[in-house]
Every structure is written in C-alpha cells, then in structure tokens.
Design an enzyme around this catalytic site. Structure first.
Site, short mmCIF file in Angstrom:
data_model
loop_
_atom_site.label_atom_id
_atom_site.label_comp_id
_atom_site.label_asym_id
_atom_site.label_seq_id
_atom_site.Cartn_x
_atom_site.Cartn_y
_atom_site.Cartn_z
N GLY A 12 0.84 -1.20 0.00
CA GLY A 12 0.00 0.00 0.00
C GLY A 12 0.87 1.24 0.00
N GLY A 110 5.34 -5.41 5.42
CA GLY A 110 5.50 -6.83 5.72
C GLY A 110 5.61 -7.72 4.49
N ASP A 134 0.73 1.24 9.01
CA ASP A 134 0.31 0.40 10.14
C ASP A 134 1.38 0.37 11.24
OD1 ASP A 134 -1.76 -0.14 8.44
OD2 ASP A 134 -0.96 -2.06 7.77
N ARG A 299 -3.87 7.49 4.17
CA ARG A 299 -2.65 7.23 3.39
C ARG A 299 -2.39 8.33 2.37
NH1 ARG A 299 -3.66 1.10 1.65
NH2 ARG A 299 -3.45 1.97 -0.42
O1 F6P Z 1 -1.12 -1.71 5.03
C1 F6P Z 1 -1.65 -0.46 4.86
C2 F6P Z 1 -3.15 -0.52 4.76
O2 F6P Z 1 -3.61 0.78 4.52
C3 F6P Z 1 -3.86 -1.16 5.94
O3 F6P Z 1 -4.00 -0.29 7.03
C4 F6P Z 1 -5.15 -1.58 5.30
O4 F6P Z 1 -5.71 -2.66 5.99
C5 F6P Z 1 -4.74 -1.98 3.92
O5 F6P Z 1 -3.52 -1.32 3.66
C6 F6P Z 1 -5.71 -1.66 2.82
O6 F6P Z 1 -5.23 -2.27 1.67
P1 F6P Z 1 -5.64 -1.94 0.19
O7 F6P Z 1 -4.91 -0.70 -0.22
O8 F6P Z 1 -5.18 -3.12 -0.57
O9 F6P Z 1 -7.12 -1.75 0.19
#
Ligand code: F6P
Length: 372
Positions: A12, A110, A134, A299
C-alpha cells in the site's frame, strides 16, 4: 557513470515514499551512480517496466504523497499474468542482471520484506526500507508513512468533537492498521478518546457500553471511540484462537484448507462490522451512535515533517549501504538514528503492540477503557 541501482515501491502507498526515492537518488548521483525506478512494485522488474530517475525526475517530489513509481501488492513468485498466477522470480533475476544492477532497493511493509528475502535468497543484492502506515514492521521503531497517518487520524478525531458534542452522540471512528492497533491507539490517545478498541485487546461489548454509559452519567454527553479496522470482540477472538490451534494440529490437507478458509473469512476486513457494532451499542446505551470510516484519507496527502525527515535519513542510509556493499539489509530507524539489520530479522515478523508498551500503560493509567 558508475554503478546502476534499481528501486521500487511495493504494498500500500504511504506518504514519504517519494522523499525516500529522492534521498536515495541524490546520494547516489553525488557518487556518480545511476538510479532506475521500476514501476508498480515487483511487477516492474518482472516485466522490465522502468524509468530513469535523473535529477529532473527527482525534483519537486519531496512533499508529494503517494509514489511516482506507483505500487502494487503483487509478489515475485505469485504474479498475475492474464488469468494465471505465475512465478516471475526467474524473470526478475534476469532483468536485474540485464540492467547490471549493483543492488535493488525495495521500499515496503511486511509483504514486501517477505518478497525481498525471496530475492535475496535468489542471489540478488537487496536493500530495503520500512514503509507502512500500520507501523507493524519489526526492526524499525518508525516506519515511513505512520506519522502522517497518525496526524490525519488525530486531526479527524479532533474535528469530530464538534458534531459529536452538538448532537450528544457516540461517534465510532474506524482507523486503519490491518491487524494491529498502533494507528488507532496513537491517534486515540492524542485525540483524547476515553474508549479505544484495538485488535491486541479483544473487547466485550457490554463493557464498552458500560464505559460509555459511565461517561454519559458523569456529564460528558458525547463520546468519540476510535475503533481499529482489525478490532475484535472476545467471542470472535476465542473462535479464531481455537481455529488456529486446530490448523496447527491438523495433518489432513483438505481439512486444513477448509479451516484456513474459515479463518480467512473470520479475520478478513468487513466494513459491515463497525455498523453492526454501532447498532448494538445504540441498543445497549440508548445513546445515538454514528460511524465515520477514515479509510484511504489516512494514506493520502503530503507527508508530515517527521516522515520527510525519516524517509530522507533512511534513503540516504540505503544509498550508503549500496556504496559500501552492505547488502541483504533493511535500513532501520532506532533511537533517533539509522542502522542496518539483516532482512531475515524483519521478514514475517510483526511488531506487536504489547500490554507493557508505554502507550498502553499510559492509556490504562489515565482511565481509557479498552472494553476488556
Ligand atoms: O497496510 C496499509 C493498509 O492501509 C492497511 O492499514 C489496510 O488494511 C490496507 O492497507 C488496505 O489495503 P488496500 O490498499 O489493498 O485496500
């Protein structure tokens, strides 16, 4: 021109990624090295999609959120190709050598670190940087993007006070964080929340309702409750623990897959969960309850000063590692400075928010309810 170095961003996106790319590029340029950026995470190396990161490309990106290289969650060994999922590790190794890379710098969380380790084991010179809002990546006290997200979540909690108070409502605020509560607890404490729900401390809904009613009886006519997207009630936590135990003991492959599917369903993010929680709390407290999901705003946008500083320092350390030939490491942040640690010590290791962490201790001491 000296060495050529590759860089990618995976997982992400997080504010501060561009600051890290810029920092790597600037240090390398001053040492006569070339930097190329692979597009869309590991996909870019697998399919040889890249861009030259010269000074013009790196100019003006320090304050810009997201990543100029774009990103994806696709892994080297599980890459979608049409309708198929294929192992592209071989192609990545080939393209790495085609560009005669001195190293590949991978910035991510991760999942990225597990992929980076795989490529290290395939013989590539890998250096990583920790990035995740996170904050759950082991080995680094801070991860790029966390501070900005913390500021966004805290300022949302601050803003919600006026409407929550005007309407005498309970306001549940869903905060990101995957399976950890770093972002929720941090913003909850900073925003002055009295009830905070995080995955590490499974809650009892009756206890949550009791805490909210007690607050109301004491004359505080509204409550803002930060709820981690991975927060879980005690009953579900019990089911998950039993399933995990069963999976660890199960030797029958098809039964094991069945159990894993059940576990995945129970632990998957479900936006309906917080609305169900609001409904139940409204029933139990007789207090009007509303939900705010902060989502991707956490984000988005420009990185905080802290994230710019962190990303700049980590980027410079990663570039220095390339120059020194210190490969197979993550540039980590610890006690206000940077250090290198082997990727093996990071990949697959989640930074847990434990009961003795100062934030948890401080919250408990000041009367915050976790709904235990
Ligand atoms: O790992 C960052 C994060 O924003 C998490 O907090 C959230 O669960 C996930 O990514 C959301 O993922 P995506 O962008 O694949 O919807």
């Amino acid at each position: 021109m000296g060495k050529c170095v590759g860089i990618l961003t995976a997982g992400g996106d997080s504010p501060g990624l561009n600051a890290a790319i810029r920092s790597v590029g600037r240090v390398l340029a001053r040492n006569n090295c070339r930097l190329i950026g692979f597009k869309d995470g590991f996909e870019g190396v697998a399919f040889d999609r890249y861009v030259e990161l010269d000074e013009a490309m790196l100019s003006g990106i320090l304050t810009v959120g997201g990543t100029i290289l774009r990103t994806s969650r696709n892994k080297p060994h599980k890459m979608p190709l049409g309708k198929k999922i294929v192992d592209m590790t071989g192609a990545i190794v080939e393209n790495y050598h085609k560009h005669q890379l001195a190293a590949l710098i991978c910035i991510g969380g991760g999942g990225t670190h597990k992929s980076a380790l795989l490529l290290k084991k395939a013989g590539l010179n890998i250096i990583t940087l920790p990035k995740t809002i996170d904050n759950d990546l082991g080995g680094s006290s801070s991860c790029i993007g966390f501070d900005t997200a913390l500021n966004v979540a805290t300022s949302a909690i601050d803003s919600l006070h006026s409407t929550a108070s005007s309407h005498k409502r309970i306001m549940l605020v869903e905060v990101m964080g995957h399976k950890t509560g770093w972002l929720t607890l941090g913003s909850g404490i900073a925003g002055g929340a009295d009830v905070i729900l995080i995955p590490e401390i499974p809650y009892d809904i009756e206890k949550v309702a009791d805490a909210l009613k007690a607050r109301s009886r004491s004359g505080k006519l509204f409550s803002i409750v930060p709820v981690a997207e991975g927060a879980i009630d005690k009953v579900s936590a019990g089911k998950i623990a039993r399933l995990e135990q069963e999976i660890s003991k199960c030797s029958d492959k098809s039964r094991k897959n069945q159990l894993k599917a059940q576990l995945a369903e129970l632990t998957a993010y479900d936006p309906a969960r917080i609305f169900a929680l609001a409904k139940k709390l409204e029933e139990l407290t007789a207090l009007e309850t509303r939900v705010t999901i902060l989502g991707y705003l956490q984000r988005s946008g420009t990185p905080s000063c802290f994230d710019r500083l962190l990303a700049s320092q980590l980027g410079a350390r990663a570039a220095q590692a390339v120059l020194d030939g210190d490969f197979g490491c993550m540039a980590a942040f610890e006690n206000g400075t940077t250090k290198l640690i082997p990727i093996e010590e990071v990949a697959g290791i989640r930074k847990e928010l434990t009961g003795d962490h100062p934030w948890v201790v401080c919250a408990r001491k000041s009367g915050v309810s976790f709904g235990e």
